[in-house]
Design an enzyme around this catalytic site. Structure first.
Site, short mmCIF file in Angstrom:
data_model
loop_
_atom_site.label_atom_id
_atom_site.label_comp_id
_atom_site.label_asym_id
_atom_site.label_seq_id
_atom_site.Cartn_x
_atom_site.Cartn_y
_atom_site.Cartn_z
N SER A 288 -9.48 2.06 2.96
CA SER A 288 -8.63 2.74 2.02
C SER A 288 -7.65 1.85 1.26
O SER A 288 -7.10 2.28 0.25
CB SER A 288 -7.85 3.84 2.74
N LYS B 221 0.86 -1.20 0.00
CA LYS B 221 0.00 0.00 0.00
C LYS B 221 0.89 1.24 0.00
O LYS B 221 1.91 1.29 0.71
CB LYS B 221 -0.89 -0.03 1.24
N SER C 247 -9.47 -0.14 7.24
CA SER C 247 -8.89 -0.05 5.89
C SER C 247 -8.24 -1.31 5.35
O SER C 247 -7.94 -1.38 4.17
CB SER C 247 -7.87 1.08 5.83
N1 GLN Z 1 -12.61 4.56 6.41
C1 GLN Z 1 -12.06 5.01 7.66
C2 GLN Z 1 -11.66 6.45 7.54
O1 GLN Z 1 -11.95 7.01 6.55
C3 GLN Z 1 -10.89 4.16 8.04
C4 GLN Z 1 -9.70 4.39 7.21
C5 GLN Z 1 -8.54 3.58 7.60
O2 GLN Z 1 -8.67 2.55 8.27
N2 GLN Z 1 -7.37 4.05 7.24
O3 GLN Z 1 -11.07 7.03 8.39
#
Ligand code: GLN
Length: 463
Positions: free
Chosen positions: A131, A56, A155
């Site tokens: 994400s 990532k 994420s």
């Molecule tokens: N979707 C969540 C956010 O927008 C979690 C994102 C993540 O785990 N990096 O913060």
């Protein structure tokens, strides 16, 4: 070498439909594959030797562009490797490139990437989740054998669920965060995204452990995560917290989960349908105070002075910084910075930030109490299957709600894994298995037993 070449060919064939990669490092991959072959030939074999991985794009890779899918870091080449990268390189794994994501890991669909959205290989009009959308889409689509993601509120697990692969968020402190670009430091963890549970255990063996470079990493012995994988669940107590079967949950997801839980029972687990974590209803509110507060502090470093995007057309230093941040960050990142700065400002700090910290403690305590009774808790990973591109983009609250089942786990700092548990209208459903701190072995054991009794993980999207 053959595996690397085959994976690179797959990327060449299919990537223009999926857009899982921000950067493809073909030359590096071929060189590393050759080195891995040399090692294997000389009898120096590690289990990840020669196995191609997608990283990532939030994890620093020495000499390889690390963008966080942001204009701010579009041309940033880190001069050092994250600790997980050092560990993976020691295993002679092969680095294929960097995976697309929501900008700075803020989002649940990968649509907040500053470059392009990634598509779900099961249905190209749907999002892969986020994400870590690029990594999850690549793994299910054979554009990588495994991937490394990060998880602040879901994420790793949510995109793993949406794409039908396995994703583990380890206990806070289990995997070093050194070299992970910080979003919300008290919630962030690095973890594997893999095709099955065995691969997940193998990758954990490689990346877990104490690191003096991360003061929050914990010096707790690392077991062999593969040794706990067996098919029998006798004697295990599993609680089903009713608060996770939320209002607005998709009917098909609910029935898939019920069938999966029945399967766990057949495998010998004792199921308690009446488990309860009543403060769950505050988790979303707590998360959206704590995470943006930490983000607003962490992202203050992007001022265009030392590295990253820098807008030079300005008449003063202050104006240059303002313009750099105005043009360098996307709208979701700005929204988080504003939310966080507000929650931390004098006069509001006690009412928002401090209050959220108190409720965070309550949520942690409820998990502790639940784990006095249960070895693990089981919930859906997300209330719905993958949604259509554009469907939630204009409605941040709807987007945030897709993490209701995953973000309490980060608030409590405990480990959780998402495993494929069925399909609804051709799209994968994820089951989340949550454990006590440092009980990755137990949740992987449950995940493995379930996986071996089903064939969801063997299905592949046809594109
Ligand atoms: N979707 C969540 C956010 O927008 C979690 C994102 C993540 O785990 N990096 O913060």
């Amino acid at each position: 070498m053959e595996l690397t070449k085959a994976t690179l060919e797959r990327i060449a064939d299919i990537e223009d439909k999926i857009h899982a990669y921000v950067t493809i490092t073909e030359d590096i991959a071929l060189r590393q594959a050759e080195e891995a072959d040399d090692c294997i030939r000389s009898g120096n074999i590690t289990l990840l030797a020669g196995v191609p991985v997608l990283i990532k794009d939030v994890i620093c890779t020495k000499g390889i562009r690390t963008t966080c899918s942001s204009k701010m870091l579009e041309n940033f080449i880190p001069p050092y490797d994250a600790t997980v990268m050092k560990k993976l390189k020691a295993q002679k794994t092969v680095i294929l490139g960097k995976g697309n994501m929501d900008e700075f890991a803020m989002g649940s669909s990968t649509e907040h990437s500053a470059f392009f959205p990634t598509r779900n290989p099961w249905n190209l009009s749907c999002v892969p989740g986020g994400s870590s959308g690029g990594p999850a889409a690549a793994v299910v689509n054979n554009e990588a054998i495994y991937a490394i993601g990060s998880d602040t509120g879901g994420s790793i697990r949510q995109p793993a669920g949406f794409c039908g692969v396995v994703g583990l968020k380890p206990t806070y402190g289990r995997v070093s965060r050194f070299g992970l670009v910080a979003f919300a430091s008290s919630l962030d963890q690095i973890g594997p995204i893999t095709k099955d549970v065995t691969d997940c255990a193998l990758v954990m063996n490689a990346i877990a452990g104490y690191d003096p470079m991360d003061s929050t990493s914990v010096s707790y012995p690392v077991p062999d995560y593969t040794s706990c994988l067996n098919r029998d669940l006798k004697g295990l107590h599993i609680g089903i917290p009713k608060e996770y079967f939320v209002e607005g949950m998709q009917e098909g997801v609910k029935s898939a989960l019920e069938a999966a839980i029945k399967k766990l029972k057949e495998l010998g687990a004792e199921i308690d349908w009446e488990a309860s974590l009543p403060s769950t209803k505050y988790a979303l509110a707590v998360y959206y105070i704590v995470a943006p507060s930490e983000a607003s502090a962490n992202l203050a470093r992007y001022d265009g002075v030392k590295y990253g995007f820098s807008e030079q057309k300005a008449s003063s230093v202050i104006e240059a910084m303002e313009k750099t941040r105005q043009l360098g960050f996307g709208s979701e990142v700005k929204r988080r910075i504003m939310l966080g700065t507000y929650a931390l400002s004098a006069g509001y700090y006690d009412a928002y930030y401090l209050k959220a910290q108190k409720v965070r403690t309550l949520i942690e305590q409820e998990f502790e109490q639940a784990f006095e009774k249960y070895d693990a808790l089981v919930t859906p990973t997300s209330p719905t299957v993958a949604f259509k591109l554009g469907e939630k983009l204009e409605d941040p609250m709807q987007m945030y709600l897709s993490d209701v089942c995953t973000l309490p786990i980060n608030i409590a700092g405990v480990p959780a894994v998402s495993v494929p548990a069925g399909f609804v209208a051709g799209l994968p459903v994820g089951m989340q298995i949550i454990g006590k701190p440092f009980s990755e072995e137990t949740i992987l054991h449950i995940a493995f037993a379930y996986e071996q009794a089903t064939d969801w993980h063997k299905r592949e999207p046809k594109i």
